[in-house]
Design a protein around this motif. Structure first.
Motif, PDB file in Angstrom:
ATOM      1  N   LEU A  48       0.825  -1.191   0.000  1.00 44.25           N
ATOM      2  CA  LEU A  48       0.000   0.000   0.000  1.00 44.25           C
ATOM      3  C   LEU A  48       0.865   1.249   0.000  1.00 44.25           C
ATOM      4  O   LEU A  48       2.000   1.235   0.498  1.00 44.25           O
ATOM      5  N   GLY A  49       0.304   2.340  -0.523  1.00 43.49           N
ATOM      6  CA  GLY A  49       0.915   3.635  -0.361  1.00 43.49           C
ATOM      7  C   GLY A  49       0.692   4.141   1.055  1.00 43.49           C
ATOM      8  O   GLY A  49       0.147   3.440   1.917  1.00 43.49           O
ATOM      9  N   ASN A  50       1.111   5.346   1.326  1.00 43.08           N
ATOM     10  CA  ASN A  50       0.977   5.914   2.662  1.00 43.08           C
ATOM     11  C   ASN A  50      -0.471   5.872   3.122  1.00 43.08           C
ATOM     12  O   ASN A  50      -1.382   6.336   2.432  1.00 43.08           O
ATOM     13  N   ALA A  51      -0.690   5.268   4.279  1.00 47.17           N
ATOM     14  CA  ALA A  51      -2.038   5.141   4.846  1.00 47.17           C
ATOM     15  C   ALA A  51      -1.945   5.449   6.336  1.00 47.17           C
ATOM     16  O   ALA A  51      -1.801   4.538   7.154  1.00 47.17           O
ATOM     17  N   PRO A  52      -1.996   6.729   6.705  1.00 46.51           N
ATOM     18  CA  PRO A  52      -1.753   7.107   8.099  1.00 46.51           C
ATOM     19  C   PRO A  52      -2.760   6.551   9.087  1.00 46.51           C
ATOM     20  O   PRO A  52      -2.472   6.439  10.276  1.00 46.51           O
ATOM     21  N   GLY A  53      -3.952   6.195   8.610  1.00 43.95           N
ATOM     22  CA  GLY A  53      -4.964   5.670   9.526  1.00 43.95           C
ATOM     23  C   GLY A  53      -4.879   4.186   9.764  1.00 43.95           C
ATOM     24  O   GLY A  53      -5.612   3.645  10.602  1.00 43.95           O
ATOM     25  N   ALA A  54      -4.010   3.468   9.050  1.00 47.66           N
ATOM     26  CA  ALA A  54      -3.945   2.008   9.141  1.00 47.66           C
ATOM     27  C   ALA A  54      -3.724   1.553  10.580  1.00 47.66           C
ATOM     28  O   ALA A  54      -2.907   2.115  11.315  1.00 47.66           O
ATOM     29  N   LEU A  55      -4.447   0.517  10.969  1.00 42.34           N
ATOM     30  CA  LEU A  55      -4.300  -0.032  12.310  1.00 42.34           C
ATOM     31  C   LEU A  55      -4.744  -1.486  12.331  1.00 42.34           C
ATOM     32  O   LEU A  55      -5.392  -1.969  11.398  1.00 42.34           O
ATOM     33  N   THR A  56      -4.389  -2.175  13.401  1.00 38.99           N
ATOM     34  CA  THR A  56      -4.764  -3.575  13.588  1.00 38.99           C
ATOM     35  C   THR A  56      -5.388  -3.751  14.956  1.00 38.99           C
ATOM     36  O   THR A  56      -4.856  -3.267  15.958  1.00 38.99           O
ATOM     37  N   ALA A  57      -6.504  -4.468  14.981  1.00 38.03           N
ATOM     38  CA  ALA A  57      -7.118  -4.908  16.236  1.00 38.03           C
ATOM     39  C   ALA A  57      -6.660  -6.333  16.525  1.00 38.03           C
ATOM     40  O   ALA A  57      -6.689  -7.189  15.639  1.00 38.03           O
ATOM     41  N   TRP A  58      -6.219  -6.586  17.758  1.00 38.26           N
ATOM     42  CA  TRP A  58      -5.733  -7.902  18.205  1.00 38.26           C
ATOM     43  C   TRP A  58      -6.650  -8.318  19.347  1.00 38.26           C
ATOM     44  O   TRP A  58      -6.590  -7.759  20.434  1.00 38.26           O
ATOM     45  N   ILE A  59      -7.530  -9.277  19.075  1.00 37.30           N
ATOM     46  CA  ILE A  59      -8.594  -9.659  20.011  1.00 37.30           C
ATOM     47  C   ILE A  59      -8.209 -10.945  20.723  1.00 37.30           C
ATOM     48  O   ILE A  59      -7.987 -11.985  20.085  1.00 37.30           O
ATOM     49  N   ALA A  60      -8.122 -10.897  22.045  1.00 40.21           N
ATOM     50  CA  ALA A  60      -7.763 -12.072  22.840  1.00 40.21           C
ATOM     51  C   ALA A  60      -8.970 -13.000  22.954  1.00 40.21           C
ATOM     52  O   ALA A  60     -10.051 -12.579  23.379  1.00 40.21           O
ATOM     53  N   LEU A  61      -8.776 -14.273  22.615  1.00 40.63           N
ATOM     54  CA  LEU A  61      -9.863 -15.245  22.679  1.00 40.63           C
ATOM     55  C   LEU A  61      -9.770 -16.140  23.908  1.00 40.63           C
ATOM     56  O   LEU A  61     -10.550 -17.092  24.051  1.00 40.63           O
ATOM     57  N   GLN A  62      -8.838 -15.840  24.785  1.00 46.11           N
ATOM     58  CA  GLN A  62      -8.774 -16.393  26.137  1.00 46.11           C
ATOM     59  C   GLN A  62      -7.953 -15.413  26.959  1.00 46.11           C
ATOM     60  O   GLN A  62      -7.357 -14.497  26.408  1.00 46.11           O
ATOM     61  N   ASP A  63      -7.947 -15.561  28.266  1.00 48.73           N
ATOM     62  CA  ASP A  63      -7.079 -14.723  29.079  1.00 48.73           C
ATOM     63  C   ASP A  63      -5.645 -14.882  28.572  1.00 48.73           C
ATOM     64  O   ASP A  63      -5.147 -16.003  28.418  1.00 48.73           O
ATOM     65  N   THR A  64      -5.005 -13.756  28.276  1.00 52.39           N
ATOM     66  CA  THR A  64      -3.685 -13.785  27.637  1.00 52.39           C
ATOM     67  C   THR A  64      -2.707 -13.002  28.504  1.00 52.39           C
ATOM     68  O   THR A  64      -2.663 -11.774  28.461  1.00 52.39           O
ATOM     69  N   SER A  65      -1.959 -13.736  29.295  1.00 48.44           N
ATOM     70  CA  SER A  65      -1.009 -13.148  30.236  1.00 48.44           C
ATOM     71  C   SER A  65       0.326 -12.859  29.557  1.00 48.44           C
ATOM     72  O   SER A  65       0.558 -13.224  28.400  1.00 48.44           O
ATOM     73  N   VAL A  66       1.218 -12.238  30.309  1.00 48.90           N
ATOM     74  CA  VAL A  66       2.586 -12.040  29.819  1.00 48.90           C
ATOM     75  C   VAL A  66       3.219 -13.389  29.515  1.00 48.90           C
ATOM     76  O   VAL A  66       3.889 -13.576  28.486  1.00 48.90           O
ATOM     77  N   GLU A  67       2.990 -14.372  30.397  1.00 54.35           N
ATOM     78  CA  GLU A  67       3.583 -15.694  30.218  1.00 54.35           C
ATOM     79  C   GLU A  67       3.041 -16.410  28.988  1.00 54.35           C
ATOM     80  O   GLU A  67       3.704 -17.276  28.416  1.00 54.35           O
ATOM     81  N   MET A  68       1.841 -16.045  28.554  1.00 50.82           N
ATOM     82  CA  MET A  68       1.239 -16.686  27.388  1.00 50.82           C
ATOM     83  C   MET A  68       1.652 -15.999  26.088  1.00 50.82           C
ATOM     84  O   MET A  68       1.438 -16.535  25.005  1.00 50.82           O
ATOM     85  N   GLY A  69       2.247 -14.824  26.161  1.00 51.12           N
ATOM     86  CA  GLY A  69       2.712 -14.153  24.956  1.00 51.12           C
ATOM     87  C   GLY A  69       1.806 -13.041  24.486  1.00 51.12           C
ATOM     88  O   GLY A  69       1.474 -12.955  23.304  1.00 51.12           O
ATOM     89  N   CYS A  70       1.416 -12.166  25.418  1.00 50.30           N
ATOM     90  CA  CYS A  70       0.604 -11.016  25.020  1.00 50.30           C
ATOM     91  C   CYS A  70       1.469 -10.021  24.250  1.00 50.30           C
ATOM     92  O   CYS A  70       2.670 -10.199  24.075  1.00 50.30           O
ATOM     93  N   MET A  71       0.838  -8.953  23.784  1.00 50.64           N
ATOM     94  CA  MET A  71       1.504  -7.990  22.908  1.00 50.64           C
ATOM     95  C   MET A  71       2.252  -6.916  23.694  1.00 50.64           C
ATOM     96  O   MET A  71       1.821  -6.504  24.777  1.00 50.64           O
ATOM     97  N   SER A  72       3.352  -6.461  23.098  1.00 51.34           N
ATOM     98  CA  SER A  72       4.119  -5.329  23.619  1.00 51.34           C
ATOM     99  C   SER A  72       4.317  -4.323  22.489  1.00 51.34           C
ATOM    100  O   SER A  72       4.412  -4.705  21.313  1.00 51.34           O
ATOM    101  N   PHE A  73       4.419  -3.048  22.861  1.00 50.47           N
ATOM    102  CA  PHE A  73       4.496  -1.968  21.879  1.00 50.47           C
ATOM    103  C   PHE A  73       5.574  -0.973  22.277  1.00 50.47           C
ATOM    104  O   PHE A  73       5.760  -0.684  23.463  1.00 50.47           O
TER     105      PHE A  73
END
Length: 264
Positions: free
Chosen positions: A119-144
């Motif tokens: 894609l060309g420049n798309a400043p609004g682009a984003l991703t939703a990441w929906i947890a389908l079970q409790d997702t702890s640090v130990e399970m590999g949740c997301m970091s930013f």
């Protein structure tokens, strides 16, 4: 606050930092049902083509062929939340179910999404990441890496997470973002995060006995255009020329999700 409602404080946080948590997008019961369907799909067929690190198993473009997962991908309140955060009309880029097996000690290497998309420049682009079970640090949740969405012209091997030091899960040698604050966001079942297409992000290893299962919905500006700087399976073969807008049939507008989600 209603389920999936985005507050002004969330909008402000997202605009500054490039990522935000939205609690309770769906109920725990809904998350469990979607998780069951997602695991059936993963275990019944081949993995998808968008796995960038070999640590995950995926099925891609579920909205096109699975009625159950299409209802989650095109959940109207998900689209409404995304458009409020982005501040502009959006369309679907792709969805996928993504799962990390138990006792998988490989982190997802830090990367930006937009440089991987055709894609060309798309400043609004984003991703939703929906947890389908409790997702702890130990399970590999997301970091930013907070605020890293402002870095849009990094070398390809850095943006894609392909440089050897980054592939080990570290940003410490990426001068532009090395000293930005990081945030790790564990989620309860039904919670989700949104991150900008240029926000560096990663998921940790899954050290637990359970599969870590999430559903991702990537969205881009409604006015985004095709830029074939990199092959991408969701757009290759559509016969588009550079600079063409994305066809609604293949990349549905968020404004039409309520109707599309119930289509046969």
């Amino acid at each position: 606050m209603a389920a999936g409602e985005v507050t002004q404080a969330m909008v402000d946080f997202y605009r500054v930092h490039g990522a935000v948590k939205l609690p309770g997008l769906i109920s725990r019961e809904e998350a469990a049902a979607f998780r069951e369907e997602g695991m059936k799909l993963l275990l019944a067929g081949p993995t998808g083509e968008l796995d960038i690190d070999g640590a995950n198993q995926q099925r891609v473009q579920l909205w096109k062929w699975n009625e159950t997962m299409r209802a989650l991908t095109m959940l109207p309140r998900l689209g409404a939340a995304a458009e409020r955060l982005a501040g502009m009309p959006l369309r679907l880029w792709h969805d996928d179910i993504i799962a990390k097996p138990p006792h998988n000690d490989g982190p997802t290497r830090p990367h930006q999404d937009m440089p991987l998309w055709a894609l060309g420049n798309a400043p609004g682009a984003l991703t939703a990441w929906i947890a389908l079970q409790d997702t702890s640090v130990e399970m590999g949740c997301m970091s930013f890496a907070m605020g890293s969405q402002h870095w849009k012209d990094l070398p390809k091997e850095v943006a894609h997470g392909h440089r050897p030091d980054i592939a080990k899960g570290s940003l410490q040698n990426v001068d532009e973002v090395a000293w930005l604050p990081r945030i790790t966001i564990p989620l309860q079942a039904g919670d989700c995060t949104f991150h900008n297409g240029y926000t560096f992000h990663m998921a940790g290893p899954n050290l637990t006995d359970e599969w870590r299962v999430a559903h991702r919905v990537a969205m881009v500006d409604a006015a985004a255009v095709y830029d074939p700087h990199l092959p991408h399976p969701v757009i290759d073969g559509l016969g588009l020329d550079p600079g063409d807008g994305l066809p609604d049939r293949a990349f549905p507008l968020v404004s039409g999700w309520a109707e599309a989600a119930t289509a046969s």
